[in-house]
Motif scaffolding. Structure first.
Motif, PDB file in Angstrom:
ATOM      1  N   LEU A 287      23.530  22.743  17.968  1.00  0.00           N
ATOM      2  CA  LEU A 287      22.844  22.179  16.795  1.00  0.00           C
ATOM      3  C   LEU A 287      21.568  21.457  17.198  1.00  0.00           C
ATOM      4  N   GLU A 288      21.572  20.763  18.328  1.00  0.00           N
ATOM      5  CA  GLU A 288      20.361  20.086  18.794  1.00  0.00           C
ATOM      6  C   GLU A 288      19.233  21.092  19.019  1.00  0.00           C
ATOM      7  N   ARG A 289      19.578  22.250  19.578  1.00  0.00           N
ATOM      8  CA  ARG A 289      18.561  23.273  19.829  1.00  0.00           C
ATOM      9  C   ARG A 289      18.099  23.933  18.535  1.00  0.00           C
ATOM     10  N   THR A 290      19.046  24.261  17.662  1.00  0.00           N
ATOM     11  CA  THR A 290      18.676  24.974  16.439  1.00  0.00           C
ATOM     12  C   THR A 290      17.863  24.095  15.492  1.00  0.00           C
ATOM     13  N   LEU A 291      18.176  22.790  15.421  1.00  0.00           N
ATOM     14  CA  LEU A 291      17.375  21.891  14.591  1.00  0.00           C
ATOM     15  C   LEU A 291      15.955  21.775  15.134  1.00  0.00           C
ATOM     16  N   ASN A 292      15.828  21.766  16.452  1.00  0.00           N
ATOM     17  CA  ASN A 292      14.501  21.733  17.057  1.00  0.00           C
ATOM     18  C   ASN A 292      13.721  23.011  16.725  1.00  0.00           C
ATOM     19  N   ASP A 293      14.420  24.160  16.773  1.00  0.00           N
ATOM     20  CA  ASP A 293      13.776  25.424  16.376  1.00  0.00           C
ATOM     21  C   ASP A 293      13.393  25.409  14.901  1.00  0.00           C
ATOM     22  N   LEU A 294      14.238  24.806  14.082  1.00  0.00           N
ATOM     23  CA  LEU A 294      13.940  24.718  12.646  1.00  0.00           C
ATOM     24  C   LEU A 294      12.706  23.857  12.407  1.00  0.00           C
ATOM     25  N   PHE A 295      12.579  22.763  13.170  1.00  0.00           N
ATOM     26  CA  PHE A 295      11.380  21.930  13.033  1.00  0.00           C
ATOM     27  C   PHE A 295      10.117  22.704  13.420  1.00  0.00           C
ATOM     28  N   ASN A 296      10.199  23.426  14.543  1.00  0.00           N
ATOM     29  CA  ASN A 296       9.038  24.220  14.966  1.00  0.00           C
ATOM     30  C   ASN A 296       8.693  25.276  13.932  1.00  0.00           C
TER      31      ASN A 296
END
Length: 610
Positions: free
Chosen positions: A507-516
């Motif tokens: 989730l930490e990685r996917t939320l970061n991808d969502l922000f980008n």
């Protein structure tokens, strides 16, 4: 106009709770029971309300060890099985003790369908004993079940079952040589009479067991068993059994009760005849989530498999529980040598278990999984040496959902023949509709398709997890799935966030991808879906600083978007403000989170939007 008087405010507030709607009752209960510690012992509440009260308590008190040590037992003691029974007991992350759990389980043993004790750090191995025994103890003798099994062992270690007898609902079913016969005996409510009705005392080899049974009954509360003339002649070691003329004592009225009994008779010539009796009351429990409660689980099992068969006490979960969903994380042996999975899969699970989550645990070659004939969902995320179990997994023909993803390359990039092993799964499981291989190298070499899934091009999966796979599988032209989690498109990233909402690392990685994606895309399409993901992440991971930081940044971008002013109604705005305030209060010393929260709040009309 002058401000409303205190009486007017009270009248308006009382009007909100004047009706008897479920929402009104729930609001009242949550406010006065949870927040103001109102005693409701004398009030009868439906189980839906009780379940939600425990849920609200958990959300407001979890990880607050000092506060819960005194308040939790007092809070739970208000729910009585006679007036306010509980069905869903979610104690995850709470500081519940063995004693409190035992008391609660005994009170609600015949109503609990869902039990979650994940991350309850104060629980010990005693808690597991309470779960196995308290939930199956006999409360109503009219509903008890009993099985009698007689086994004979020969000189060459040969073992055969002579017969079995099952009692329930007034009917005894005798099975001998694969032939079953039913006998109507009516409801029997005392232990001795039931044992007699099931023919145990008719076997002369078990005369000593009968005498022992009489002796045990004589010792209960100074109780003496009234015997017939025939029974009076029974001798134990040459001493006649003594009894007076008092009436039989029902199981429900005495402390005497054994969930399991056994007796062995040496017949000579190296032959042993064994009697096994199990008595219990069926439990409604269907979901058991132990999760990461590592203190509950034993670090080592003394029982070995050299004798070829485990006893009922050797299983982690009692075979008397008809579990349909089991979640058990991070359980493995000290040296990875004992077959730990064998201690999990019991005879009952072979027919009833439908959902099994063994994430972060060692399953060795996974061969015991082949026994699970009803299994539909199998989650083995982050299991080490999972490549050794692929052939066993491929034999579970009933599987519809399989998760063999990995957040660590050390666990995921271990498949030496990824194309063949993935093809084995795809071709061997005809019912499979959801497959997650995220973080692994199972997608094979870099090409326009996934070699191991060529056979599914005409019958695509409903969902396929390809996030962070080797050789960028999510970017390939041909992906046999209607829904894909990955990092190639906005749709894939949103799907990945939803799929891994409970897995912190992903989730930490996917939320970061969502922000980008949201920050770089000139035209982000699904703002409402992104908002829902962000709010759910903030709610479920309130104590995770990194997730809250990324979530508040995302929330700032969402409320600043052009679509926000048109799509967000009053209820949505209230949820956003509430989540922001909760996060800012929990992380009140984190400058970045406070800054993100304030920049988002200034775009709302407070208190109107509340």
């Amino acid at each position: 106009m002058a401000l409303m008087s205190d009486r007017g405010v009270a009248a308006k507030r009382g009007a909100q709770f004047s009706d008897n709607s479920p929402d009104s009752l729930l609001h009242t209960c949550i406010r006065y029971v949870v927040r103001e510690s109102l005693d409701v012992r004398s009030v009868s509440l439906p189980h839906e309300i009780c379940d939600l009260l425990i849920h609200v308590y958990r959300e407001t008190h979890m990880n607050d060890r000092k506060l819960m040590s005194d308040s939790l037992p007092k809070f739970l003691s208000q729910f009585g099985a006679n007036n306010s029974r509980v069905c869903v007991a979610n104690f995850a992350d709470l500081s519940i003790s063995d004693e409190t759990l035992e008391s609660f389980l005994e009170e609600h043993s015949k109503s609990i369908t869902h039990l979650n004790v994940s991350d309850c750090l104060q629980l010990t191995g005693r808690a597991l004993t309470h779960i196995n025994t308290a939930l199956t103890r006999v409360v109503d003798p009219r509903r008890l079940h009993r099985t009698v099994r007689v086994i004979e062992e020969g000189p060459d270690d040969e073992c055969r079952v002579l017969y079995t007898k099952d009692y329930s609902n007034g009917v005894i079913t005798t099975t001998r040589d694969n032939c079953a016969v039913d006998e109507e005996v009516g409801i029997i409510t005392d232990d001795y009479s039931l044992t007699q009705a099931m023919g145990v005392f008719d076997d002369s080899d078990f005369s000593d067991f009968k005498a022992r049974k009489i002796g045990e009954l004589n010792d209960i509360r100074g109780y003496d068993w009234r015997l017939s003339d025939e029974a009076m002649a029974v001798e134990c070691d040459g001493v006649p059994a003594v009894a007076t003329k008092r009436s039989p004592i029902p199981v429900s009225e005495c402390d005497y009760y054994k969930p399991s009994e056994s007796f062995s008779k040496n017949l000579g010539d190296n032959r042993i005849k064994t009697l096994e009796i199990n008595t219990w009351q069926p439990s409604p429990l269907q979901t058991l989530i132990i999760g990461c409660a590592v203190n509950i689980l034993p670090e080592y099992y003394k029982d070995s498999l050299e004798d070829g068969e485990l006893s009922s006490n050797s299983y982690l979960i009692s075979p008397l529980l008809t579990i349909r969903k089991l979640v058990l994380h991070q359980w493995s042996s000290i040296d990875w040598s004992p077959p730990y999975l064998t201690h999990i899969i019991n005879s009952q699970m072979q027919h009833t278990l439908q959902h099994l989550d063994l994430s972060d645990g060692d399953i060795d070659d996974g061969s015991p999984l082949e026994q699970l004939r009803a299994l539909k969902t199998l989650i083995l995320a982050d299991c080490p040496r999972l490549h050794l179990a692929i052939s066993s997994i491929a034999k579970i023909k009933s599987l519809r959902c399989l998760d063999i993803s990995a957040t660590d390359e050390d666990w995921g990039h271990v498949y030496e023949e990824p194309n063949e092993q993935l093809a084995l799964i795809a071709n061997s499981l005809p019912e499979l509709t959801r497959l997650d291989i995220s973080g692994t190298n199972l997608a094979g070499e870099n090409c326009e398709y996934i070699p191991g899934l060529v056979s599914r091009n005409t019958t695509p999966f409903e969902y396929l997890g390809l996030y962070n796979t080797a050789n960028e599988a999510a970017y390939r032209r041909t992906i046999p799935a209607h829904s894909v989690s990955g990092d190639a498109t906005e749709e894939q990233i949103l799907t990945a966030c939803e799929a891994y909402i409970d897995r912190v690392e992903f989730l930490e990685r996917t939320l970061n991808d969502l922000f980008n994606c949201f920050h770089l895309e000139t035209n982000f399409h699904d703002v409402n879906r992104a908002l829902d993901i962000v709010l759910r992440s903030m709610s479920r991971h309130l104590h995770n600083e990194y997730i809250q930081t990324v979530a508040t940044i995302l929330l700032f971008n969402i409320v600043h978007s052009d679509l926000a002013n048109h799509n967000f109604n009053f209820k949505v705005k209230r949820v956003i403000i509430t989540k922001l305030l909760d996060t800012m209060h929990r992380h009140r010393y984190d400058f970045t989170i406070l800054q993100n929260g304030i920049l988002s709040l200034v775009h709302f009309d407070i208190p109107t939007d509340l």
